[in-house]
Design an enzyme around this catalytic site. Structure first.
Site, PDB file in Angstrom:
ATOM      1  CG  HIS A 155       0.287  -1.971   2.426  1.00 42.44           C
ATOM      2  ND1 HIS A 155      -0.789  -2.128   1.498  1.00 42.44           N
ATOM      3  CD2 HIS A 155      -0.358  -1.604   3.704  1.00 42.44           C
ATOM      4  CE1 HIS A 155      -1.938  -2.083   2.259  1.00 42.44           C
ATOM      5  NE2 HIS A 155      -1.646  -1.825   3.373  1.00 42.44           N
ATOM      6  CG  ASP A 363       6.137  -3.922  -5.956  1.00 43.05           C
ATOM      7  OD1 ASP A 363       5.811  -3.086  -5.078  1.00 43.05           O
ATOM      8  OD2 ASP A 363       6.231  -3.386  -7.254  1.00 43.05           O
TER       9      ASP A 363
END
Ligand code: ADQ
Length: 467
Positions: A155, A363
């Site tokens: 992720h 991110d």
């Protein structure tokens, strides 16, 4: 249909839809296959009690949980996962704590997970392992004889090879990825870093676009950008809590344009840089000063890791000085809230805001950007200011893309966003929303699981990797 087994560090009760996004999407697939969700219970217990597996039936889904001892939790979770992998994978070598003891604890917990999970598996199960806490899980399962199909999804970002190589034990970590049948990343740049690393450091042979061979195994790898559950989010957006929030914000700020930031309080999210850019915007645009208010929600996160307390203090001090220097009796430029906002109210806040500042330094994806777009009124939408270093920037090209380290550039984008004409806002939003709709969380789940099904068909008959 094979049963799906999801493994992640933390697990969520799929009956509680408030958990949102990922949990809802996984719950849907798990519900369809009567699946199993395995992970840490969130409890820390005495060493003597660690052995129990707690099984709870949650509708058609079985939840199986193990507890951790204090020492394992500290080395595995705080130490290696969040003190080494999280900072390095987010390009923050300076914040990594390479204490030699952590890697042993990390491996111990992955071995514990493998030992406890294996007896619960049925022959035709398909396993889907999530995130950086569990990179060596498949290798540990294979070492115990497990021959199931196993996929892994990261992720968070994967850094370039030289940065990855700063981690003691990096070769072991990447070799462990070859025990999976399919490895999924959020973006093409993460996938490229994977390819570069395995070819240069592990001398893997590239078989084609998305297959590499090394250590006697072939691994498939691909980019599967995660999305949001747009229907669930729209339902929330039309619900009473979001509507009430929207109306209250509109009433309270009827003379001003709102800017919003919603993040976990994490150094990867670029919050101090964002505040400096907003301060620069206020300095450069005195005529716009009193018409803009930034609401920054930063939910508490990992507060027992020291780098997080540093970022908290830096942010508090910046917000205080901006309000002190620019605010007056009627107006405070920044409303900083160090709390989690209830998920059912968030869409109302997004909708009331003319601009969203999603400016992480790095991110994996960033779902706040996608949620903001989904919550907008299509007739009068707001503007997304997005860091080019968020995985989402690969997909959301029509956002105002910024370099969050560039204070002046980000300040200029804030000004542009606040003054953008309606027609341009509509055009950009339309294109962005199309992408968010097309690549939603269901697309992500299905595409990954389809690729996993295909990956195994090719691998039959080869020997499994043993670490
Ligand atoms: P996170 O770093 O937690 O997740 P993100 O994707 O931005 O980041 O947010 C996840 C969810 O948390 C969103 O649904 C958002 O609404 C919610 N959230 C965030 N801050 C909140 C706040 N202050 N109050 C209430 N809710 C809040 C990791 C990776 C990301 C990746 C996701 C999913 O770091 O890059 O997008 O996993 O893969």
């Amino acid at each position: 249909m094979s049963r799906l087994v999801v493994v992640s560090n933390r697990i969520a009760d799929p009956r509680k839809t408030a958990a949102g996004g990922l949990a809802v999407a996984l719950a849907e697939v798990l519900n369809n296959t009567g699946g199993l969700w395995f992970g840490w219970s969130g409890k820390i217990v005495d060493d003597t009690e660690v052995d129990d597996v707690h099984v709870v039936q949650a509708g058609p889904v079985k939840l199986a949980m193990v507890d951790l001892s204090q020492a394992d939790h500290d080395a595995f979770y705080l130490g290696y996962s969040n003190g080494v992998l999280w900072p390095v994978f987010h390009y923050r070598l300076d914040l990594a704590d390479f204490d030699a003891g952590y890697i042993a604890g990390y491996r111990r917990v992955n071995q514990l997970f493998a030992r406890k999970l294996l007896p619960l598996l049925r022959p035709d199960d398909v396993l889907w392992v999530h995130d950086y806490h569990l990179i060596p899980l498949a290798a540990e399962l294979r070492a115990l004889g497990c021959q199931h199909r196993i996929g892994f999804f990261l992720h968070i970002p994967l850094p370039p090879p030289l940065m990855l190589a700063a981690i003691p034990g990096h070769d072991w970590l990447v070799r462990a990825l070859f025990a999976y049948d399919l490895v999924g990343f959020q973006s093409r740049s993460d996938l490229k870093h994977f390819g570069d690393y395995v070819e240069t450091e592990a001398h893997a042979q590239r078989l084609d676009e998305d297959r590499w061979r090394a250590f006697g195994r072939t691994v498939h790898a691909g980019a599967f950008p995660i999305g949001i559950d747009i229907e669930e989010f729209n339902a929330l957006a039309n619900g009473p809590e979001a509507t009430e929030m929207y109306e209250r914000m509109k009433r309270e700020y009827y003379r001003r344009k709102l800017l919003v930031g919603v993040d976990r309080l994490d150094y990867s999210k670029g919050l101090p840089q964002r505040m400096r850019a907003f301060r620069e915007f206020l300095t450069k645009n005195p005529e716009l000063r009193e018409s803009a208010t930034l609401i920054q929600i930063a939910s508490p996160s990992r507060e027992n890791v020291s780098a997080y307390t540093d970022i908290l203090h830096e942010l508090e001090s910046l917000c205080g000085s901006i309000n002190g220097n620019f605010g007056d009796l009627e107006w405070m430029p920044v409303r900083y809230i160090h709390r989690t906002v209830a998920r059912d109210r968030l869409p109302g806040l997004y909708k009331a805001s003319r601009v969203a500042l999603v400016t992480p330094l790095r991110d994996g994806m960033n779902l706040v950007a996608k949620e903001y777009l989904a919550a907008q009124n299509e007739e009068d939408p707001g503007v997304l200011v997005l860091s080019r270093f968020a995985g989402a920037a690969e997909q959301l090209k029509e956002a105002l893309l910024v370099n969050p380290y560039d204070t002046e550039g980000t300040a200029a984008a804030i000004q542009l966003a606040l003054q953008m004409p309606l027609e341009e806002r509509r055009q950009r939003h339309q294109a962005l929303l199309r992408t968010v709709r097309e690549y939603d969380v269901h697309w992500w789940c299905e595409t990954f699981l389809d690729a996993l099904a295909e990956a195994q068909a090719e691998e039959k008959g080869t020997s499994w990797l043993r670490l």
